[in-house]
Scaffold this active site. Structure first.
Site, PDB file in Angstrom:
ATOM      1  CD  GLU A   4      43.987-126.565 -17.224  1.00  0.00           C
ATOM      2  OE1 GLU A   4      43.677-125.550 -17.146  1.00  0.00           O
ATOM      3  OE2 GLU A   4      43.723-127.645 -17.970  1.00  0.00           O
ATOM      4  CG  HIS A  27      40.174-129.755 -15.749  1.00  0.00           C
ATOM      5  ND1 HIS A  27      39.280-128.445 -15.457  1.00  0.00           N
ATOM      6  CD2 HIS A  27      40.991-129.315 -16.578  1.00  0.00           C
ATOM      7  CE1 HIS A  27      39.623-127.805 -16.661  1.00  0.00           C
ATOM      8  NE2 HIS A  27      40.484-128.131 -17.107  1.00  0.00           N
ATOM      9  CG  HIS A  82      38.191-128.267 -21.584  1.00  0.00           C
ATOM     10  ND1 HIS A  82      39.226-128.887 -22.159  1.00  0.00           N
ATOM     11  CD2 HIS A  82      38.716-127.698 -20.296  1.00  0.00           C
ATOM     12  CE1 HIS A  82      40.403-128.430 -21.389  1.00  0.00           C
ATOM     13  NE2 HIS A  82      40.052-127.741 -20.448  1.00  0.00           N
TER      14      HIS A  82
HETATM   15 MN    MN Z   1      41.512-127.137 -19.001  1.00  0.00          MN
END
Ligand code: MN
Length: 264
Positions: free
Chosen positions: A78, A97, A99
């Site tokens: 990513e 980035h 989660h």
């Molecule tokens: Mn991700």
């Protein structure tokens, strides 16, 4: 004395590990910084869990997210998130980035995160959403194509955080310490907002309070204080990273070393 490039690489490893140690990133997620000497490049680890990232894992990428030196290791799939945001936002010098569990209910339910306490002011007045499915239909939800990264960067716009539906969040900063602080306080803000919603209707900061409160916790004094706190916690947990090796250090400054040997 360590040179600037070594310092930046080592600080990036520390930032990765702090965000791992503070529960923002787990096995997945990643943190990058724009190259200090070349705004057309950025630095990001090879594919490795952030808590374990060492300075020697840090690689250099073009803004098209191609590694500058062909790697013998696997890369984060990513990474276009980073490259496409650096292209679109010249003011951004650091990207994360993740989660984080604290933000996932909001990313899943599509409920906006709003600053609900003074330290949460760092997230800014608006946290937009981005839904990969809107533009790209069925995918595995990983942001791997340049056009997916560009679409995400567009949704981020001029803001500091974008929530990715059913996926996570991407956070930007002007500097690594600002970024780390924003990531951690985004999570605390989400936790507080969620808990406050259980006992009443959370009252967000007033619009005029957001920039005032947000400016305080990215100030040099506050950033030094939080960075020291998170660093000591990282050391106590036994996860402080090793230094950049001599070999990697030579690799990190190819311009000075490439070509014929020059003695002085
Ligand atoms: Mn991700």
């Amino acid at each position: 004395m360590p040179d600037r490039m070594t310092e930046v690489i080592e600080e990036l490893a520390v930032a990765n590990r702090i965000l791992g140690n503070e529960g923002v990133i787990d096995a997945f997620g990643h943190v990058s910084i724009r190259h200090p000497g070349d705004p057309g490049r950025y630095l990001l680890s090879r594919s490795r869990s952030p808590l374990l990232v060492e300075p020697d894992d840090i690689l250099e990428y073009t803004l098209d997210s191609a590694p500058v030196t062909p790697p013998a290791v696997s890369l984060y799939s990513e990474r276009v998130i980073h490259g496409e945001i650096y292209k679109m936002r010249p003011d951004v010098t650091a990207v994360c980035h993740h989660h984080a569990p604290a933000i996932m209910p909001f990313a899943i339910a599509g409920k906006p995160i709003v600053p609900v306490f003074h330290v949460g002011g760092a997230i800014g007045p608006e946290v937009p959403f981005w839904d990969q499915h809107d533009e790209f239909g069925d995918t595995n939800l990983l942001v791997v194509k340049p056009e997916e990264g560009r679409s995400l960067a567009r949704a981020l716009g001029k803001n500091s955080v974008v929530l990715m539906r059913r996926h996570g969040a991407t956070v930007v900063g002007a500097g690594l310490r600002e970024l780390v602080s924003r990531c951690i306080y985004l999570c605390w803000n989400a936790e507080h907002q969620m808990r406050a919603a259980m006992i009443g209707a959370p009252q967000p900061l007033h619009p005029g309070e957001i920039p005032l409160a947000g400016a305080i916790n990215v100030s040099t004094t506050a950033a030094a204080r939080t960075w020291e706190y998170w660093s000591v916690r990282l050391k106590a947990a036994g996860f402080w990273p090793p230094h950049l090796s001599k070999k990697a250090s030579r690799r990190a400054k190819p311009k000075a070393r490439r070509g014929r040997t020059k003695r002085r």
